[in-house]
Design a protein around this motif. Structure first.
Motif, PDB file in Angstrom:
ATOM      1  N   THR A  10       0.877  -1.172   0.000  1.00  0.00           N
ATOM      2  CA  THR A  10       0.000   0.000   0.000  1.00  0.00           C
ATOM      3  C   THR A  10       0.910   1.216   0.000  1.00  0.00           C
ATOM      4  O   THR A  10       1.842   1.316   0.809  1.00  0.00           O
ATOM      5  CB  THR A  10      -0.901   0.019   1.244  1.00  0.00           C
ATOM      6  OG1 THR A  10      -1.745  -1.145   1.222  1.00  0.00           O
ATOM      7  CG2 THR A  10      -1.770   1.267   1.259  1.00  0.00           C
ATOM      8  N   ILE A  11       0.645   2.134  -0.952  1.00  0.00           N
ATOM      9  CA  ILE A  11       1.603   3.222  -1.175  1.00  0.00           C
ATOM     10  C   ILE A  11       0.878   4.473  -1.657  1.00  0.00           C
ATOM     11  O   ILE A  11      -0.168   4.375  -2.306  1.00  0.00           O
ATOM     12  CB  ILE A  11       2.669   2.759  -2.200  1.00  0.00           C
ATOM     13  CG1 ILE A  11       3.885   3.672  -2.198  1.00  0.00           C
ATOM     14  CG2 ILE A  11       2.084   2.624  -3.584  1.00  0.00           C
ATOM     15  CD1 ILE A  11       5.063   3.080  -2.960  1.00  0.00           C
ATOM     16  N   THR A  12       1.416   5.635  -1.313  1.00  0.00           N
ATOM     17  CA  THR A  12       0.913   6.913  -1.818  1.00  0.00           C
ATOM     18  C   THR A  12       1.886   7.445  -2.862  1.00  0.00           C
ATOM     19  O   THR A  12       3.103   7.457  -2.646  1.00  0.00           O
ATOM     20  CB  THR A  12       0.759   7.937  -0.677  1.00  0.00           C
ATOM     21  OG1 THR A  12      -0.211   7.441   0.245  1.00  0.00           O
ATOM     22  CG2 THR A  12       0.285   9.279  -1.212  1.00  0.00           C
ATOM     23  N   ILE A  13       1.342   7.850  -4.000  1.00  0.00           N
ATOM     24  CA  ILE A  13       2.169   8.320  -5.119  1.00  0.00           C
ATOM     25  C   ILE A  13       2.540   9.790  -4.890  1.00  0.00           C
ATOM     26  O   ILE A  13       1.667  10.642  -4.721  1.00  0.00           O
ATOM     27  CB  ILE A  13       1.434   8.149  -6.468  1.00  0.00           C
ATOM     28  CG1 ILE A  13       1.039   6.675  -6.670  1.00  0.00           C
ATOM     29  CG2 ILE A  13       2.286   8.658  -7.618  1.00  0.00           C
ATOM     30  CD1 ILE A  13       2.201   5.707  -6.695  1.00  0.00           C
ATOM     31  N   GLU A  14       3.848  10.060  -4.897  1.00  0.00           N
ATOM     32  CA  GLU A  14       4.345  11.393  -4.582  1.00  0.00           C
ATOM     33  C   GLU A  14       4.937  12.114  -5.784  1.00  0.00           C
ATOM     34  O   GLU A  14       5.135  13.326  -5.756  1.00  0.00           O
ATOM     35  CB  GLU A  14       5.433  11.295  -3.500  1.00  0.00           C
ATOM     36  CG  GLU A  14       4.972  10.617  -2.215  1.00  0.00           C
ATOM     37  CD  GLU A  14       6.138  10.160  -1.356  1.00  0.00           C
ATOM     38  OE1 GLU A  14       7.298  10.326  -1.798  1.00  0.00           O
ATOM     39  OE2 GLU A  14       5.891   9.640  -0.256  1.00  0.00           O
ATOM     40  N   ASP A  15       5.254  11.372  -6.859  1.00  0.00           N
ATOM     41  CA  ASP A  15       5.921  11.972  -8.009  1.00  0.00           C
ATOM     42  C   ASP A  15       5.579  11.140  -9.241  1.00  0.00           C
ATOM     43  O   ASP A  15       4.935  10.092  -9.129  1.00  0.00           O
ATOM     44  CB  ASP A  15       7.443  11.982  -7.769  1.00  0.00           C
ATOM     45  CG  ASP A  15       8.171  13.002  -8.647  1.00  0.00           C
ATOM     46  OD1 ASP A  15       7.517  13.640  -9.496  1.00  0.00           O
ATOM     47  OD2 ASP A  15       9.401  13.146  -8.477  1.00  0.00           O
ATOM     48  N   MET A  16       6.013  11.620 -10.400  1.00  0.00           N
ATOM     49  CA  MET A  16       5.821  10.860 -11.632  1.00  0.00           C
ATOM     50  C   MET A  16       7.123  10.823 -12.407  1.00  0.00           C
ATOM     51  O   MET A  16       7.865  11.813 -12.467  1.00  0.00           O
ATOM     52  CB  MET A  16       4.706  11.473 -12.486  1.00  0.00           C
ATOM     53  CG  MET A  16       3.329  11.291 -11.849  1.00  0.00           C
ATOM     54  SD  MET A  16       1.996  12.043 -12.799  1.00  0.00           S
ATOM     55  CE  MET A  16       1.908  10.942 -14.205  1.00  0.00           C
ATOM     56  N   GLY A  17       7.419   9.659 -13.005  1.00  0.00           N
ATOM     57  CA  GLY A  17       8.643   9.485 -13.775  1.00  0.00           C
ATOM     58  C   GLY A  17       8.491  10.011 -15.186  1.00  0.00           C
ATOM     59  O   GLY A  17       7.399  10.415 -15.613  1.00  0.00           O
ATOM     60  N   HIS A  18       9.594   9.979 -15.946  1.00  0.00           N
ATOM     61  CA  HIS A  18       9.585  10.521 -17.302  1.00  0.00           C
ATOM     62  C   HIS A  18       8.631   9.778 -18.218  1.00  0.00           C
ATOM     63  O   HIS A  18       8.140  10.331 -19.194  1.00  0.00           O
ATOM     64  CB  HIS A  18      11.000  10.495 -17.883  1.00  0.00           C
ATOM     65  CG  HIS A  18      11.922  11.489 -17.244  1.00  0.00           C
ATOM     66  ND1 HIS A  18      11.594  12.812 -17.089  1.00  0.00           N
ATOM     67  CD2 HIS A  18      13.161  11.351 -16.709  1.00  0.00           C
ATOM     68  CE1 HIS A  18      12.594  13.460 -16.496  1.00  0.00           C
ATOM     69  NE2 HIS A  18      13.553  12.589 -16.239  1.00  0.00           N
ATOM     70  N   GLY A  19       8.344   8.510 -17.911  1.00  0.00           N
ATOM     71  CA  GLY A  19       7.415   7.740 -18.722  1.00  0.00           C
ATOM     72  C   GLY A  19       5.971   7.848 -18.261  1.00  0.00           C
ATOM     73  O   GLY A  19       5.100   7.164 -18.786  1.00  0.00           O
ATOM     74  N   GLY A  20       5.701   8.727 -17.262  1.00  0.00           N
ATOM     75  CA  GLY A  20       4.350   8.931 -16.765  1.00  0.00           C
ATOM     76  C   GLY A  20       3.957   7.981 -15.655  1.00  0.00           C
ATOM     77  O   GLY A  20       2.851   8.065 -15.117  1.00  0.00           O
ATOM     78  N   GLU A  21       4.870   7.097 -15.255  1.00  0.00           N
ATOM     79  CA  GLU A  21       4.560   6.151 -14.185  1.00  0.00           C
ATOM     80  C   GLU A  21       4.566   6.882 -12.832  1.00  0.00           C
ATOM     81  O   GLU A  21       5.347   7.806 -12.605  1.00  0.00           O
ATOM     82  CB  GLU A  21       5.563   4.986 -14.170  1.00  0.00           C
ATOM     83  CG  GLU A  21       7.004   5.378 -13.871  1.00  0.00           C
ATOM     84  CD  GLU A  21       7.779   5.917 -15.045  1.00  0.00           C
ATOM     85  OE1 GLU A  21       9.000   6.158 -14.896  1.00  0.00           O
ATOM     86  OE2 GLU A  21       7.165   6.128 -16.118  1.00  0.00           O
TER      87      GLU A  21
END
Length: 454
Positions: A10-21
């Protein structure tokens, strides 16, 4: 903690990578999660674990991000075309601005990046003037067309792409109806048998002209007159052709074009400049945003009518002919012979006589013209492919001592690398504009003005 394949997290997304992940961390350990956006809290399953990071698959959305939106396309998650359709458009623009800024800081070594503006779209859907649809069969033997699922050659049966021109769906319906009625087989990549491989559609946003080109594993199309008759019912139909590609290859287009009806090209315009576009021509896919990008590049060039300008990687002359309206003389360089033929044709089409074009590698033509012929440049405009510029080309650009270099880029990482080199060799980055030409995807264009240091 050591993570392994199939672990649930279980995780909270804090950023996005260059590929949009999406990127989230547990105790400092980063996870990359496709289809997750900044602000999501999710349940995910680890699919690949490395020593310092892991990839995971989104299994359940526990708390959606305030920036998450419902994608218009029901296939957005499966299809390889859109990476960030689930992210609000406002946040897409922020993501792209940050992507450019971070690359110029991290790779380029700049502590501050003078981004003036992020030019977004008024309508970030239905903006593409070109689409290529693979054709195949589903498990029941029905003919289908659509796009490949991400990182596969499995066709998703979807004739309505929300990024392409709306006429595309009607054209595909007609082609598949013709193929079904006359037993025209789609190409099978595994066996190498079958006829129709892809359908290429181009649409002139300004002219309203339509091109349809069927890429075929053969020389002819049975009952082609029936297909022509059906497609001619559509207003704006201008060019219907075959492209012959009999090779066992993933390359979509072959070299030979056979016109079935009409012209071998369509025309369209960017601003006041008209262009002839063939099935093989490189032409920017988003004409509305291209006009804005070129206008910014022209503004950065600061032309008064007395300048000699070199346009490197000029393609069919799109930027060159924009520049020629304000410059004394423009020289364009491009490695693809057909593109240079198109550039010369487009210059004649527009009555532009102060633009000359050379076939060859920019990193070879420019040094030769400078060293042997003494040709100089007041301004150099460079719009390279994703790999950026060869160092030999950058060296010649610097040796020619232009007052200004305008660098147009589709890859901000190689842009940052090249701008750093130019910065270390006498040029200062003064202005940066980010232009979104590819809404719903991670791709972004950037225009940078570099000025020669006193």
């Amino acid at each position: 903690m050591n993570y392994k394949k199939n672990d649930s997290i279980t995780i909270t997304i804090e950023d996005m990578g260059h590929g949009g992940e999406g990127i989230g961390k547990i105790d400092g350990f980063p996870f990359f999660v496709k289809d997750a956006v900044i602000g999501d809290t999710i349940e995910a399953k680890v699919i690949k674990a490395k020593k310092n990071y892991a990839y995971a698959r989104l299994m359940r959305l526990l708390q959606p991000s305030p920036h998450r939106v419902e994608p218009r396309c029901p296939y957005a998650r499966q299809c390889g075309g859109c990476q960030i359709q689930a992210l609000s458009y406002e946040q897409q623009l922020k993501f792209k601005e940050n992507k450019v800024r971070n690359n110029l800081m991290r790779i380029g070594g700049y502590s501050e990046v003078p981004i003036e503006e992020v030019i977004g779209m008024e309508e970030p859907y239905f903006y593409r003037n070109k689409a290529q649809f693979p054709v195949g069969k589903d498990k029941d033997g029905n003919i289908i067309a659509g796009f490949y699922a991400s990182r596969t050659h499995t066709i998703i049966n979807n004739r309505k792409c929300f990024l392409g021109a709306e006429i595309n769906e009607i054209i595909l319906d007609k082609i598949i109806a013709y193929m079904t009625e006359w037993n025209v087989e789609p190409y099978d990549e595994v066996t190498g048998k079958g006829l129709v491989r892809h359908v290429l559609i181009r649409y002139g946003f300004q002219s309203g002209e339509i091109m349809v080109c069927l890429i075929v594993n053969g020389e002819t199309l049975p009952k082609s007159e029936k297909l022509v008759e059906s497609l001619r019912e559509l207003e704006g139909m201008t060019s219907i052709s075959l492209n012959v590609n009999k090779k066992r290859t993933n390359v979509i287009l072959g070299e030979e074009i056979k016109v079935l009806w009409g012209q071998a090209y369509i025309t369209d315009s960017i601003g006041d400049v008209k262009f002839q576009i063939s099935p093989l021509s490189f032409y920017q896919v988003n004409p509305v945003q291209t006009k804005r990008l070129y206008e910014r590049a022209l503004a950065y060039a600061q032309l008064t009518g007395s300048e000699t300008v070199w346009d490197l990687y000029c393609g069919i002359g799109t930027i060159s002919l924009f520049l020629a309206q304000k410059a004394k003389q423009v020289y364009g360089v491009e490695i693809v012979p057909q593109a240079i033929e198109d550039a010369r044709t487009n210059a004649r089409l527009n009555g532009i006589e102060n633009a000359a074009f050379y076939v060859g590698k920019a990193e070879e033509v420019l040094p030769e013209k400078y060293e042997k012929d003494g040709i100089y440049a007041d301004v150099i405009v460079v719009d390279p492919p994703r790999k950026g510029c060869e160092e030999s080309l950058l060296r010649t650009m610097v040796d020619m001592k232009p007052k200004r270099i305008v660098y147009v880029s589709c890859d901000s990482a190689t842009l940052a690398r090249d701008v750093k080199w130019l910065g270390e060799n006498g040029y200062e980055m003064e202005r940066v504009t980010v232009v979104d030409q590819f809404g719903m995807t991670v791709h972004v264009e950037t225009a940078v003005l570099l000025v020669r240091k006193p």
